[in-house]
Write a protein that holds these residues in place. Structure first.
Motif, short mmCIF file in Angstrom:
data_model
loop_
_atom_site.label_atom_id
_atom_site.label_comp_id
_atom_site.label_asym_id
_atom_site.label_seq_id
_atom_site.Cartn_x
_atom_site.Cartn_y
_atom_site.Cartn_z
N VAL A 30 0.86 -1.19 0.00
CA VAL A 30 0.00 0.00 0.00
C VAL A 30 0.89 1.24 0.00
O VAL A 30 1.85 1.31 0.78
CB VAL A 30 -0.94 0.05 1.23
CG1 VAL A 30 -1.85 1.27 1.14
CG2 VAL A 30 -1.76 -1.23 1.34
N VAL A 31 0.58 2.19 -0.87
CA VAL A 31 1.27 3.48 -0.88
C VAL A 31 0.29 4.56 -0.44
O VAL A 31 -0.77 4.74 -1.05
CB VAL A 31 1.83 3.81 -2.28
CG1 VAL A 31 2.37 5.23 -2.31
CG2 VAL A 31 2.93 2.83 -2.65
N LEU A 32 0.64 5.27 0.64
CA LEU A 32 -0.16 6.39 1.13
C LEU A 32 0.43 7.69 0.59
O LEU A 32 1.64 7.90 0.63
CB LEU A 32 -0.15 6.44 2.66
CG LEU A 32 -0.86 5.33 3.43
CD1 LEU A 32 -0.66 5.53 4.92
CD2 LEU A 32 -2.35 5.30 3.09
N GLU A 33 -0.44 8.59 0.13
CA GLU A 33 0.01 9.92 -0.26
C GLU A 33 -0.01 10.88 0.92
O GLU A 33 0.65 11.92 0.89
CB GLU A 33 -0.88 10.47 -1.38
CG GLU A 33 -0.80 9.71 -2.68
CD GLU A 33 0.49 9.95 -3.45
OE1 GLU A 33 1.19 10.94 -3.14
OE2 GLU A 33 0.80 9.15 -4.35
N ASP A 34 -0.76 10.53 1.96
CA ASP A 34 -0.87 11.38 3.15
C ASP A 34 -0.81 10.49 4.39
O ASP A 34 -1.64 9.59 4.56
CB ASP A 34 -2.19 12.16 3.12
CG ASP A 34 -2.28 13.23 4.20
OD1 ASP A 34 -1.61 13.09 5.25
OD2 ASP A 34 -3.04 14.20 4.00
N ALA A 35 0.16 10.75 5.25
CA ALA A 35 0.34 9.94 6.45
C ALA A 35 -0.83 10.04 7.42
O ALA A 35 -0.97 9.21 8.32
CB ALA A 35 1.63 10.35 7.17
N ASP A 50 1.66 -9.20 6.62
CA ASP A 50 2.51 -9.37 5.44
C ASP A 50 2.51 -8.13 4.54
O ASP A 50 3.18 -8.10 3.52
CB ASP A 50 2.04 -10.59 4.64
CG ASP A 50 3.02 -10.98 3.56
OD1 ASP A 50 4.23 -10.99 3.83
OD2 ASP A 50 2.58 -11.25 2.43
N THR A 51 1.73 -7.11 4.89
CA THR A 51 1.62 -5.91 4.06
C THR A 51 2.82 -4.99 4.28
O THR A 51 3.30 -4.85 5.40
CB THR A 51 0.34 -5.13 4.40
OG1 THR A 51 -0.79 -6.00 4.26
CG2 THR A 51 0.17 -3.94 3.47
N MET A 52 3.28 -4.36 3.21
CA MET A 52 4.29 -3.31 3.31
C MET A 52 3.61 -1.99 2.95
O MET A 52 3.01 -1.87 1.88
CB MET A 52 5.46 -3.57 2.37
CG MET A 52 6.58 -2.52 2.48
SD MET A 52 8.05 -2.92 1.46
CE MET A 52 8.75 -4.29 2.41
N ILE A 53 3.69 -1.02 3.86
CA ILE A 53 3.02 0.26 3.68
C ILE A 53 4.07 1.36 3.52
O ILE A 53 4.92 1.54 4.39
CB ILE A 53 2.10 0.61 4.87
CG1 ILE A 53 1.09 -0.52 5.11
CG2 ILE A 53 1.37 1.93 4.62
CD1 ILE A 53 0.24 -0.31 6.36
N GLY A 57 7.08 10.96 4.66
CA GLY A 57 7.64 11.55 5.87
C GLY A 57 8.17 10.49 6.81
O GLY A 57 8.66 9.45 6.41
N GLU A 58 8.04 10.75 8.09
CA GLU A 58 8.51 9.82 9.11
C GLU A 58 7.46 8.76 9.37
O GLU A 58 6.33 9.07 9.75
CB GLU A 58 8.82 10.57 10.41
CG GLU A 58 9.96 11.57 10.28
CD GLU A 58 11.28 10.89 9.98
OE1 GLU A 58 11.48 9.75 10.43
OE2 GLU A 58 12.11 11.50 9.28
N ALA A 59 7.82 7.50 9.18
CA ALA A 59 6.86 6.42 9.36
C ALA A 59 6.69 6.03 10.82
O ALA A 59 5.80 5.29 11.17
CB ALA A 59 7.28 5.19 8.56
N LEU A 71 6.28 -0.73 7.91
CA LEU A 71 6.10 0.67 7.54
C LEU A 71 7.41 1.21 6.97
O LEU A 71 8.46 1.08 7.58
CB LEU A 71 5.69 1.50 8.76
CG LEU A 71 4.46 1.00 9.53
CD1 LEU A 71 4.16 1.94 10.69
CD2 LEU A 71 3.26 0.86 8.61
N VAL A 72 7.33 1.82 5.79
CA VAL A 72 8.50 2.33 5.10
C VAL A 72 8.30 3.82 4.84
O VAL A 72 7.35 4.21 4.14
CB VAL A 72 8.74 1.60 3.77
CG1 VAL A 72 9.96 2.16 3.06
CG2 VAL A 72 8.89 0.10 4.00
N ALA A 73 9.16 4.65 5.40
CA ALA A 73 9.08 6.09 5.18
C ALA A 73 9.66 6.45 3.82
O ALA A 73 10.61 5.83 3.35
CB ALA A 73 9.83 6.84 6.28
#
Length: 355
Positions: A30-35, A50-53, A57-59, A71-73
């Protein structure tokens, strides 16, 4: 390739890699545009351990393995053409629009997006030129390039959907890609998102009506794909050219794209290899001939006699018909050897093809 890069590749292209199998119960990436939407996403069943998000910014502190999604910043963007995605110093990913890519210098890993109808038309023009004349766009065969949203460009679904990837836009709208048809909003359940994806696809005769649904009118896209049943083959050829170019091999021609190794096959009506994207591809680099297997992404060199027999079988899909172009004994030998290696050259067993 690192796990992070594998996820980025599958999320960008819409194709699961050999190193990654899309989960069935939640999104893989999943890619978020807004934290600001992270908490709502974590509270839903659209993600699991198992999800990578990817979070701008700072995750924050990532959960321990097995205790929640990774979680990947990141900085920048994975969706806007003309921008750059950054994760840690030293890893940069350029995002470019298809229509201007031929005029841009490739300085590193780049994702090329069809962002609007103009980009889609440019993509089709390049594909038509390659199919009719054999000339592939140079930028597209650069090993540093990845073309985004392949399922909507003729590659077929290949597992694309909420189970592979999700994108949450600036307002929290969820789709499978930045240019995709809205499937819901952050916080919606995985089953709800999957049902919306299924409904959207049921409304079109062309594969994957979702991941470019907001970028290209669906009637335009569906008509273009229907008129070009060979687009999957074209995309497989582009990948083969990239693979060989990465090894320093400059390909001069691809069988079925403006030329054939056996001259008579150029006039064969209804060539079978045109519509089978995952069938063996034959490529020419000067006097050297290569075969590329799209499913496993491997390439190997062939002798002229073997390549000609393989081409005749691929085009005719029948040893009986292929015998009009290449002697039958050679066809039988080559067909059997390739079949034993798991590389069938016809859609029917050799014996059924007339042996």
């Amino acid at each position: 390739m690192s796990a992070l890069k594998v996820r980025l590749m599958s999320w960008s292209t819409g194709r699961a890699t050999t190193d990654r199998v899309a989960p069935r119960a939640a999104a893989g990436t999943v890619v978020l545009e807004d934290a600001a939407y992270l908490d709502a996403l974590l509270a839903s069943d659209a993600v699991d351990d198992d999800t990578m998000i990817f979070v701008p910014g700072e995750a924050g502190s990532a959960p321990a393995p097995g205790e929640g999604p990774a979680l990947v910043a990141y900085e920048g963007s994975l969706s806007e053409p003309g921008t750059e995605f950054t994760h840690d110093p030293g890893f940069y990913l350029q995002i470019q629009a298809y229509g201007i890519s031929e005029y841009m210098s490739i300085v590193g890993p780049t994702v090329v997006r069809v962002a609007d109808e103009g980009d889609f038309e440019a993509y089709l023009n390049d594909a038509d030129r390659a199919y009719e004349e054999g000339g592939f766009a140079d930028f597209l065969t650069n090993p540093a390039i990845q073309l985004a949203d392949l399922p909507a460009l003729g590659a077929g679904p290949a597992g694309d959907g909420p189970g592979l990837r999700l994108h949450a836009g600036p307002t929290g709208t969820l789709s499978t890609s930045p240019g995709g048809t809205p499937l819901g909003t952050v916080g919606d359940g995985f089953a709800q998102l999957t049902e919306a994806w299924t409904r959207a696809n049921a409304g079109s005769e062309a594969p994957c009506a979702v991941c470019l649904g907001a970028a290209v009118p669906e009637p335009v896209r569906a008509a273009a794909l229907a008129a070009r049943p060979w687009l999957g083959r074209y995309l497989a050829a582009v990948q083969a050219l990239r693979d060989l170019r990465a090894r320093g091999i400059v390909v001069d021609g691809v069988s079925g794209f403006g030329e054939r190794l056996v001259s008579g096959l150029a006039d064969h009506s209804d060539p079978a290899d045109t519509v089978h994207a995952d069938r063996l591809l034959l490529l020419r680099a000067g006097e050297d001939l290569y075969a590329h297997e799209p499913r496993r992404g491997r390439s190997f060199r062939l002798g002229r006699d073997v390549a000609e027999a393989a081409e005749a079988l691929l085009v005719c899909d029948s040893a009986d018909q292929a015998a009009s172009y290449v002697e039958r004994a050679r066809l039988d030998t080559v067909g059997e050897r390739f079949g034993a290696a798991g590389l069938a050259l016809t859609t029917r067993p050799l014996a059924a093809a007339g042996k």
